[in-house]
Design an enzyme around this catalytic site. Sequence first.
Site, PDB file in Angstrom:
ATOM      1  N   GLY A 532      36.165  44.269  31.273  1.00 19.93           N
ATOM      2  CA  GLY A 532      36.276  45.214  32.137  1.00 19.93           C
ATOM      3  C   GLY A 532      37.724  45.490  32.235  1.00 19.93           C
ATOM      4  N   GLY A 537      44.943  45.486  35.160  1.00 18.66           N
ATOM      5  CA  GLY A 537      44.951  45.288  33.568  1.00 18.66           C
ATOM      6  C   GLY A 537      43.432  44.995  32.743  1.00 18.66           C
ATOM      7  N   ASP A 647      43.389  42.656  47.543  1.00 19.82           N
ATOM      8  CA  ASP A 647      42.308  43.519  46.988  1.00 19.82           C
ATOM      9  C   ASP A 647      41.026  42.928  46.892  1.00 19.82           C
ATOM     10  OD1 ASP A 647      41.728  45.894  45.521  1.00 19.82           O
ATOM     11  OD2 ASP A 647      42.093  45.320  43.686  1.00 19.82           O
TER      12      ASP A 647
END
Length: 816
Positions: A532, A537, A647
């Site tokens: 992914g 990144g 996040d």
Amino acid sequence: MAPIFSILHALPFLVLLPIIAMSREILPLKSSLSVDDYQSDLLRSRDGTFSCGFRAVYDNAFAFSIWYTNTASETVVWTANRGRPVHARGSAVTLHKGGALVLTDYDGTVVWQSDNNSSDVQQARLLDTGNLVMTSSTGMIVWQSFDSPTDTLLPTQHIVATTKLVSANGFHDPGHYMFHFTDSSVLSLIYDDADVHDIYWPDPDDGLYQSKRNRYNSTRMGVLHGNGDFVSSDFADQQPFSASDRGSGIKRRLTLDPDGNLRLYSLDSSNGDWSVSWVAISQPCNIHGLCGPNGICHYSPAPTCSCPPGFEMNNPGNWTQGCKAIVDTSCSVAQVQSVRFVHLPDTDFWGSDQRHVDKISLHACRNICESDCNCRGFQYVIREGTCFPKSFLFNGRAYPSHRSARNMYLKIAGSTNISGMLVPQSNVLDPRKHSRSCHQMDAKTMVPFPDVHRTSQGETRWSYFYGFAAAIFTLEALFIATAWFFVSRWELGSLEIQAVEQGYMMMAISNFRRYNYKELAKATKKFRYELGRGGSGIVYRGALDDGRAVAVKMLENVRQCEEEFQAELRIIGNINHMNLVRIWGFCSENSHRMLVTEYIENGSLANILFDGNILLDWRRRFNIAVGVAKGLAYLHHECLEWVIHCDVKPENILLDKDLEPKIADFGLAKLLSRGGSNQKVSRVRGTIGYIAPEWISSLQITAKVDVYSYGVVLLELVSGKRVLDLAESSGEEVHVLLRKLVKLLASTLLNGDEPSWIEEFVDCRLSGQFNHMQVRTMIKLAVACLDDESSKRPTMESILQLLLLADESCSSNVLR
């Protein structure tokens, strides 16, 4: 009067009776040892030599340990929970019915448990050898502490390919020194941290033949015998290392001490004191890492740590942290900072050579280092014209006399004033008392270098002073044969590289370490299998040489210098929780910045909840909510370093083979620069749909930003829909939709008209199979988490408590 005297004589025994009653050799099934009665609730070996129970490591903190009973300091020889002590009240170790020995903290958290696979366990017993064993109904040993040593080997205990000794530091945590078999089947002492992995015994400057070792022998096994002989499968001709008081009837231990030296101790039973009867390294300056980065070890005449000219101690009183440049010369200031070089005669920083260049002048060697901002200094061999630029200054050592061919040139800032600063030198005849000595270290950081004493039998043992004198004689003989020395040095280059690479492959699974780019390219088959990608990144799947499946994240937007990047990684690498993805290590090489983490089988919650073929039932969803809350609560409230995730979203919640949640990418806010190439990443950390209002308002960022994001995740778990998809279908901005939804949910909860709308709000794929109270709890928490004012949001700790309460209350209810 006789009866009175009889009672008086019996009083001491009566006082000791509770202790005698509670101290026993055997721990039966379903029984415990309690920390509350740690002084008396013990296991004791039949002959009384060893005790097992709780030992205080510092105020209100205890470890489950085994120790020698009748020694002056009750020397600990094994600890189950080193680095993770338990509280002084309410903690216990219990032999469970299922066959596991389990250590729990005051709140019931499992801190440690035995790794046996047998359920047929009848008892735990402390043997006279100091081995804590668990036995089955047939008397067979199914688990033993001898298979998982900490820093000590006892007589009859084996060290094999799968075991190792790890030193302790002053805070009762695992240190940087290890003793185990390498890939070459050589039993070695190794210094290991995130930056350095060096073998220092057998002496790397000698070949294995000179060290009387056999490489690639068929077995990997060592054992300490009761008579003081230590033998290993790699010892040439099976010649043991023997105690100076070799013989039977003496209690012994082989310990990897905090200073990195391996010592065999003998107990004087008359006073309970230990004396050293064999030592692996007679010259302490040969131990790597002793004086820390940039520090130099020398003899004056005692082993002494000093900073070179232009450097000062990082932390006075703690030499393990070494020295730092008075004026920075790193790459960030290299273009505006002039540099010069300080000559350190008879000195070397072993290892960390960037390369070696043959047959060039001193001036050319200097130019190579001066033009490279990563070069910290260079070693130059005048007679051969050989140049060794160094990227890292570690294992600094000053050699005796001026006959040494080793000359170090250290790069410092041109503006640094070094007048009056002495160059560290070794001189065993130097009568001066040096201003910085190894004994100046904090006692918690490094123990003094113990000498070898005279035995009770009158045998004379070596002290370090005579060892130093013998070493100098040997060095002088070597310097006479300079040709042989340089040939050896030439051959050593390839051997060093091979040893380091092999050492990396033998790193313990539990250790956070540094990988090189070559290793990770091989592990990922040149970054072929992409798992992914996101704002931080791209993630690739790989497999290490030891068979572990890993995920390798190639980080983008890292703007920190090397030192800051590695400092942040050391913090993140120490974080360990069952609901957090474990980080195994990192790569920082040239422009490459990568993290190596455990591979999680089922991928992200987002893929399964929104797009996958697996339907998560209500029980699974509630468990995921609880697990994520546990992970975030740990980051916010229990870590030594406060960590905000920044996040939290379903894409960063991974599910293992049992669909248990693990939070990924925690700590990346520390590593990544703000902004990025991904359009869904805001100008600060976070993802649209999950970012708290304070991000946009440029208000102070606290842990409450994670609480807000967690509230969004709760709504998605209940509804089975992305908030972004809901916003797109309604044609509204996502933050506007969330405000409306929170207002509607709060109003409905207040009015009490719940059953009908809850049925409509819960994911229709569950076909009504959910727990009403748990749904209501999750929605109420989501409403509280999504408050625009961060101060009004609950903490993750209180959220977790409410979820656990709802779980307990509903555990006996039938799903409707």
